[in-house]
Write a protein that holds these residues in place. Structure first.
Motif, short mmCIF file in Angstrom:
data_model
loop_
_atom_site.label_atom_id
_atom_site.label_comp_id
_atom_site.label_asym_id
_atom_site.label_seq_id
_atom_site.Cartn_x
_atom_site.Cartn_y
_atom_site.Cartn_z
N TRP A 170 -7.89 -6.58 29.40
CA TRP A 170 -8.87 -7.31 29.87
C TRP A 170 -10.03 -7.43 28.53
O TRP A 170 -10.05 -6.87 27.55
CB TRP A 170 -10.12 -6.37 30.76
CG TRP A 170 -9.43 -5.82 31.85
CD1 TRP A 170 -9.56 -6.35 33.24
CD2 TRP A 170 -8.74 -4.70 32.25
NE1 TRP A 170 -8.83 -5.56 34.25
CE2 TRP A 170 -7.98 -4.37 33.52
CE3 TRP A 170 -7.99 -3.91 31.23
CZ2 TRP A 170 -7.54 -3.52 34.09
CZ3 TRP A 170 -7.15 -2.85 31.60
CH2 TRP A 170 -6.86 -2.69 33.13
N MET A 209 -14.11 -10.21 34.00
CA MET A 209 -13.22 -11.01 35.10
C MET A 209 -13.03 -12.22 34.57
O MET A 209 -12.31 -13.08 35.31
CB MET A 209 -13.81 -11.01 36.32
CG MET A 209 -14.08 -9.70 37.05
SD MET A 209 -12.29 -8.81 37.26
CE MET A 209 -12.16 -7.68 35.93
N PRO A 263 -7.54 -11.39 33.76
CA PRO A 263 -8.02 -10.03 33.75
C PRO A 263 -7.21 -9.18 34.33
O PRO A 263 -6.82 -9.25 35.46
CB PRO A 263 -9.42 -10.26 34.32
CG PRO A 263 -9.38 -11.17 35.06
CD PRO A 263 -8.60 -12.22 34.64
#
Length: 225
Positions: free
Chosen positions: A123, A133, A149
């Protein structure tokens, strides 16, 4: 962690390195008694945190959450050596998790040197250090890949991935034990790890037996000091 557990994991790692024809430097096998006799000629090893590094990240369950590393070379965090790079070798057990973390400064290549598949989740770090995200790109063996992500990246033996600063990552082995290399900028475990959830970097040790080999944060001062 118990010292007996640390010693046992060292023995297993040494056998695994031998099986995979990966040779450690001679000082990897010095005893605590030998270390007490060493002088200032070994200051770079001491100052740069070279050597054995075994942690359960405060989990109390090394086989489930933990990692065994050996730092082969490293520059000093204070710039005290000519090296501006670092190299590690790691033993990652099947389903053994290294917790989600990123580095503020360090760019690193993580390399599957042999054995099982290495699985990573990635991420980007958000503005408040949350798991972003947003999708982003990473280099896998020099090839640009766009990843979602939390995407799972599976690295087979011989494959590698480049992780830039502020990229959260966690990893484990799939299908057996994995021999993992790391080539990076200078490594500073005391100040350049940001864990997503609180984690202890170096374990508290229950000295239930004598050390087989000293860990990288246990070296005695140079003889005569």
């Amino acid at each position: 962690m118990k010292r007996s557990e640390i010693n046992n994991e060292m023995r297993k790692a040494i056998a695994f390195f031998k099986k995979n024809k990966f040779n450690l430097p001679e000082w990897a096998f010095w005893s605590p008694k030998q270390w007490r006799a060493k002088g200032s000629e070994c200051d770079e090893i001491r100052r740069c945190g070279l050597g054995w590094d075994i942690s359960d990240f405060g989990s109390g369950d090394f086989r489930r959450t933990g990692l065994l590393l050996f730092t082969i070379r490293n520059g000093g965090p204070d710039g005290g050596t000519a090296k501006n790079y670092a190299e590690k070798i790691m033993v990652v057990l099947e389903k053994q998790l290294t917790p989600i973390h990123y580095h503020w400064k360090k760019t690193e290549d993580i390399i599957n040197r042999g054995g099982a598949v290495l699985v990573m989740r990635l991420w980007k770090a958000g503005r408040n250090d949350e798991l972003s995200m947003e999708s982003f790109t990473v280099q896998i063996d020099g090839v640009t890949n766009r990843v979602r992500p939390g995407a799972r990246i599976r690295l087979k033996p011989g494959q590698s991935i480049t992780l830039e600063p502020l990229v959260y990552h966690c990893f484990w082995a799939e299908g057996g034990t994995c021999l993992v290399g790391e080539v990076s900028k200078v490594n500073d475990d005391s100040a350049d790890n940001r864990f997503h959830e609180p984690a202890g970097r170096f374990p508290k040790i229950d000295e239930d037996e004598a050390p087989l080999h000293l860990l990288c944060n246990e070296y005695p001062p140079a003889k005569g000091r």
